[in-house]
Design a protein around this motif. Structure first.
Motif, PDB file in Angstrom:
ATOM      1  N   PHE A  32    -102.296 -18.124 -63.588  1.00 37.77           N
ATOM      2  CA  PHE A  32    -103.271 -18.365 -62.523  1.00 37.77           C
ATOM      3  C   PHE A  32    -103.683 -19.830 -62.476  1.00 37.77           C
ATOM      4  CE2 PHE A  32    -104.414 -13.809 -63.528  1.00 37.77           C
ATOM      5  CZ  PHE A  32    -103.785 -13.294 -62.415  1.00 37.77           C
ATOM      6  N   ALA A  33    -103.774 -20.490 -63.635  1.00 37.25           N
ATOM      7  CA  ALA A  33    -104.149 -21.906 -63.684  1.00 37.25           C
ATOM      8  C   ALA A  33    -103.566 -22.524 -64.946  1.00 37.25           C
ATOM      9  CB  ALA A  33    -105.662 -22.071 -63.681  1.00 37.25           C
ATOM     10  N   GLN A  34    -103.043 -23.727 -64.808  1.00 38.47           N
ATOM     11  CA  GLN A  34    -102.557 -24.486 -65.950  1.00 38.47           C
ATOM     12  C   GLN A  34    -102.869 -25.950 -65.685  1.00 38.47           C
ATOM     13  OE1 GLN A  34    -101.181 -22.812 -68.724  1.00 38.47           O
ATOM     14  NE2 GLN A  34    -101.779 -24.773 -69.584  1.00 38.47           N
ATOM     15  N   LYS A  35    -104.003 -26.380 -66.166  1.00 40.13           N
ATOM     16  CA  LYS A  35    -104.497 -27.743 -65.966  1.00 40.13           C
ATOM     17  C   LYS A  35    -104.785 -28.352 -67.332  1.00 40.13           C
ATOM     18  CE  LYS A  35    -104.559 -27.422 -61.479  1.00 40.13           C
ATOM     19  NZ  LYS A  35    -103.664 -28.186 -60.649  1.00 40.13           N
ATOM     20  N   PRO A  36    -105.006 -29.666 -67.410  1.00 33.69           N
ATOM     21  CA  PRO A  36    -105.256 -30.287 -68.711  1.00 33.69           C
ATOM     22  C   PRO A  36    -106.387 -29.653 -69.523  1.00 33.69           C
ATOM     23  CG  PRO A  36    -104.830 -31.980 -67.088  1.00 33.69           C
ATOM     24  CD  PRO A  36    -104.906 -30.667 -66.336  1.00 33.69           C
ATOM     25  N   GLY A  37    -107.425 -29.129 -68.885  1.00 30.63           N
ATOM     26  CA  GLY A  37    -108.554 -28.578 -69.630  1.00 30.63           C
ATOM     27  C   GLY A  37    -108.625 -27.074 -69.714  1.00 30.63           C
ATOM     28  N   VAL A  38    -107.773 -26.365 -68.950  1.00 26.44           N
ATOM     29  CA  VAL A  38    -107.869 -24.901 -68.918  1.00 26.44           C
ATOM     30  C   VAL A  38    -106.528 -24.274 -68.543  1.00 26.44           C
ATOM     31  CG1 VAL A  38    -108.645 -24.739 -66.513  1.00 26.44           C
ATOM     32  CG2 VAL A  38    -109.264 -22.946 -68.115  1.00 26.44           C
ATOM     33  N   GLY A  39    -106.271 -23.123 -69.145  1.00 24.54           N
ATOM     34  CA  GLY A  39    -105.122 -22.301 -68.770  1.00 24.54           C
ATOM     35  C   GLY A  39    -105.592 -20.860 -68.650  1.00 24.54           C
ATOM     36  N   ILE A  40    -105.160 -20.191 -67.579  1.00 26.12           N
ATOM     37  CA  ILE A  40    -105.510 -18.782 -67.375  1.00 26.12           C
ATOM     38  C   ILE A  40    -104.212 -18.048 -67.057  1.00 26.12           C
ATOM     39  CG2 ILE A  40    -106.895 -17.112 -66.094  1.00 26.12           C
ATOM     40  CD1 ILE A  40    -108.680 -19.480 -65.225  1.00 26.12           C
ATOM     41  N   THR A  41    -103.853 -17.081 -67.901  1.00 24.96           N
ATOM     42  CA  THR A  41    -102.588 -16.369 -67.744  1.00 24.96           C
ATOM     43  C   THR A  41    -102.795 -14.884 -67.999  1.00 24.96           C
ATOM     44  OG1 THR A  41    -101.425 -18.337 -68.550  1.00 24.96           O
ATOM     45  CG2 THR A  41    -100.161 -16.293 -68.460  1.00 24.96           C
ATOM     46  N   LEU A  42    -102.164 -14.064 -67.176  1.00 22.81           N
ATOM     47  CA  LEU A  42    -102.159 -12.619 -67.329  1.00 22.81           C
ATOM     48  C   LEU A  42    -100.842 -12.230 -68.005  1.00 22.81           C
ATOM     49  CD1 LEU A  42    -103.588  -9.926 -66.582  1.00 22.81           C
ATOM     50  CD2 LEU A  42    -102.352 -10.023 -64.410  1.00 22.81           C
ATOM     51  N   PHE A  43    -100.920 -11.393 -69.031  1.00 18.15           N
ATOM     52  CA  PHE A  43     -99.737 -10.971 -69.778  1.00 18.15           C
ATOM     53  C   PHE A  43     -99.605  -9.458 -69.784  1.00 18.15           C
ATOM     54  CE2 PHE A  43    -100.641 -15.066 -71.772  1.00 18.15           C
ATOM     55  CZ  PHE A  43     -99.384 -15.617 -71.908  1.00 18.15           C
ATOM     56  N   ALA A  44     -98.357  -8.981 -69.823  1.00 16.37           N
ATOM     57  CA  ALA A  44     -98.031  -7.567 -70.033  1.00 16.37           C
ATOM     58  C   ALA A  44     -97.002  -7.515 -71.164  1.00 16.37           C
ATOM     59  CB  ALA A  44     -97.473  -6.943 -68.762  1.00 16.37           C
ATOM     60  N   PHE A  45     -97.392  -6.964 -72.298  1.00 13.56           N
ATOM     61  CA  PHE A  45     -96.535  -6.857 -73.477  1.00 13.56           C
ATOM     62  C   PHE A  45     -95.963  -5.454 -73.548  1.00 13.56           C
ATOM     63  CE2 PHE A  45     -99.173 -10.386 -74.508  1.00 13.56           C
ATOM     64  CZ  PHE A  45     -98.586 -11.105 -75.537  1.00 13.56           C
ATOM     65  N   ASP A  46     -94.645  -5.343 -73.580  1.00  9.81           N
ATOM     66  CA  ASP A  46     -94.041  -4.030 -73.800  1.00  9.81           C
ATOM     67  C   ASP A  46     -94.262  -3.646 -75.261  1.00  9.81           C
ATOM     68  OD1 ASP A  46     -92.680  -1.710 -73.092  1.00  9.81           O
ATOM     69  OD2 ASP A  46     -90.713  -2.557 -73.535  1.00  9.81           O
ATOM     70  N   GLU A  47     -94.193  -2.346 -75.540  1.00 11.16           N
ATOM     71  CA  GLU A  47     -94.353  -1.875 -76.912  1.00 11.16           C
ATOM     72  C   GLU A  47     -93.320  -2.546 -77.806  1.00 11.16           C
ATOM     73  OE1 GLU A  47     -94.968   2.341 -79.292  1.00 11.16           O
ATOM     74  OE2 GLU A  47     -94.746   2.329 -77.114  1.00 11.16           O
ATOM     75  N   GLY A  48     -93.767  -3.000 -78.976  1.00 12.79           N
ATOM     76  CA  GLY A  48     -92.871  -3.667 -79.919  1.00 12.79           C
ATOM     77  C   GLY A  48     -92.766  -5.167 -79.722  1.00 12.79           C
ATOM     78  N   GLU A  49     -93.387  -5.700 -78.693  1.00 17.88           N
ATOM     79  CA  GLU A  49     -93.322  -7.137 -78.415  1.00 17.88           C
ATOM     80  C   GLU A  49     -94.552  -7.847 -78.970  1.00 17.88           C
ATOM     81  OE1 GLU A  49     -90.596  -8.609 -77.128  1.00 17.88           O
ATOM     82  OE2 GLU A  49     -89.751  -6.583 -77.152  1.00 17.88           O
ATOM     83  N   GLY A  50     -94.471  -9.160 -79.096  1.00 25.67           N
ATOM     84  CA  GLY A  50     -95.586  -9.939 -79.598  1.00 25.67           C
ATOM     85  C   GLY A  50     -95.342 -11.424 -79.473  1.00 25.67           C
ATOM     86  N   VAL A  51     -96.260 -12.185 -80.006  1.00 26.01           N
ATOM     87  CA  VAL A  51     -96.160 -13.650 -80.054  1.00 26.01           C
ATOM     88  C   VAL A  51     -96.349 -14.044 -81.511  1.00 26.01           C
ATOM     89  CG1 VAL A  51     -97.173 -15.831 -79.303  1.00 26.01           C
ATOM     90  CG2 VAL A  51     -97.075 -13.904 -77.713  1.00 26.01           C
ATOM     91  N   ASN A  52     -95.392 -14.804 -82.043  1.00 22.04           N
ATOM     92  CA  ASN A  52     -95.441 -15.216 -83.445  1.00 22.04           C
ATOM     93  C   ASN A  52     -96.632 -16.133 -83.726  1.00 22.04           C
ATOM     94  OD1 ASN A  52     -93.120 -13.773 -84.156  1.00 22.04           O
ATOM     95  ND2 ASN A  52     -91.783 -15.468 -83.587  1.00 22.04           N
ATOM     96  N   THR A  53     -96.930 -16.289 -84.993  1.00 25.36           N
ATOM     97  CA  THR A  53     -98.051 -17.120 -85.422  1.00 25.36           C
ATOM     98  C   THR A  53     -97.902 -18.540 -84.907  1.00 25.36           C
ATOM     99  OG1 THR A  53     -98.286 -15.772 -87.410  1.00 25.36           O
ATOM    100  CG2 THR A  53     -99.331 -17.943 -87.435  1.00 25.36           C
ATOM    101  N   HIS A  54     -98.986 -19.032 -84.327  1.00 24.84           N
ATOM    102  CA  HIS A  54     -99.059 -20.399 -83.805  1.00 24.84           C
ATOM    103  C   HIS A  54    -100.531 -20.786 -83.730  1.00 24.84           C
ATOM    104  CE1 HIS A  54     -99.808 -17.868 -80.326  1.00 24.84           C
ATOM    105  NE2 HIS A  54    -100.379 -18.909 -79.735  1.00 24.84           N
ATOM    106  N   ALA A  55    -100.802 -22.041 -83.427  1.00 28.62           N
ATOM    107  CA  ALA A  55    -102.172 -22.512 -83.229  1.00 28.62           C
ATOM    108  C   ALA A  55    -102.243 -23.154 -81.853  1.00 28.62           C
ATOM    109  CB  ALA A  55    -102.563 -23.508 -84.315  1.00 28.62           C
ATOM    110  N   ALA A  56    -103.311 -22.909 -81.140  1.00 34.34           N
ATOM    111  CA  ALA A  56    -103.494 -23.460 -79.793  1.00 34.34           C
ATOM    112  C   ALA A  56    -104.379 -24.703 -79.867  1.00 34.34           C
ATOM    113  CB  ALA A  56    -104.123 -22.407 -78.884  1.00 34.34           C
ATOM    114  N   PRO A  57    -104.216 -25.627 -78.907  1.00 30.52           N
ATOM    115  CA  PRO A  57    -105.023 -26.850 -78.895  1.00 30.52           C
ATOM    116  C   PRO A  57    -106.449 -26.639 -78.379  1.00 30.52           C
ATOM    117  CG  PRO A  57    -103.533 -26.845 -77.030  1.00 30.52           C
ATOM    118  CD  PRO A  57    -103.202 -25.630 -77.856  1.00 30.52           C
ATOM    119  N   GLY A  58    -106.762 -25.422 -77.942  1.00 29.51           N
ATOM    120  CA  GLY A  58    -108.106 -25.124 -77.452  1.00 29.51           C
ATOM    121  C   GLY A  58    -108.509 -23.729 -77.887  1.00 29.51           C
ATOM    122  N   ASP A  59    -109.759 -23.378 -77.631  1.00 31.80           N
ATOM    123  CA  ASP A  59    -110.210 -22.019 -77.891  1.00 31.80           C
ATOM    124  C   ASP A  59    -109.522 -21.080 -76.905  1.00 31.80           C
ATOM    125  OD1 ASP A  59    -111.898 -22.880 -79.890  1.00 31.80           O
ATOM    126  OD2 ASP A  59    -113.747 -22.591 -78.740  1.00 31.80           O
ATOM    127  N   ALA A  60    -109.013 -19.955 -77.399  1.00 29.72           N
ATOM    128  CA  ALA A  60    -108.308 -18.985 -76.563  1.00 29.72           C
ATOM    129  C   ALA A  60    -109.067 -17.662 -76.593  1.00 29.72           C
ATOM    130  CB  ALA A  60    -106.885 -18.789 -77.071  1.00 29.72           C
TER     131      ALA A  60
END
Length: 110
Positions: A32-60
C-alpha cells in the motif's frame, strides 16, 4: 497530488482481509505504501510458509487479520491470531511462521 497509498480504492470502504488471496506454497503480498519513513504491506501466508530471521530498520507492527501465526522476537516465540497484533522493535531479530495459513497487515515505521 499523487496518491500516497496505492493498490486500494480511495474514499470507498473495503474489507482489508479480502484484498489479498492465499497462494498455494507462497507468501503473497500487496504493498500500500513504501516511502523512506513508512511501509504498509498486506500479506497472505500459506500454511507452512514464513519469513526467516532478520532485523528491520524500523519498528514493525503486525496485525493478524485471519488465521494464526508464530512471531519469534529475539528468540522468544509468541502466538498471534486474528484480531491480535504485535510490535517488533527496530534492529531486533525476528521471524514469522505460519501455524495455520494467515493474513497480516504489516506497518514499518522508520
Amino acid at each position: 497530488m499523487s496518491e500516497l497509498i496505492k493498490n486500494v480504492a480511495h474514499s470507498t470502504p473495503f474489507e482489508l482481509v479480502n484484498l489479498i488471496e492465499y497462494e498455494k506454497g507462497k507468501v503473497a503480498s500487496l504493498t500500500f505504501a513504501q516511502k523512506p519513513g513508512v511501509g504498509i504491506t498486506l500479506f497472505a501466508f500459506d500454511e507452512g510458509e514464513g519469513v526467516n530471521t532478520h532485523a528491520a530498520p524500523g519498528d514493525a507492527m503486525a496485525v493478524i487479520l485471519d488465521g494464526e501465526a508464530e512471531i519469534i522476537i529475539d528468540g522468544k516465540a509468541f502466538t498471534a491470531k486474528a484480531g491480535e497484533g504485535i510490535v517488533m522493535s527496530a534492529g531486533i531479530p525476528h521471524a514469522v511462521k505460519s501455524i495455520t495459513r494467515f493474513k497480516m497487515l504489516l506497518t514499518v515505521v522508520k
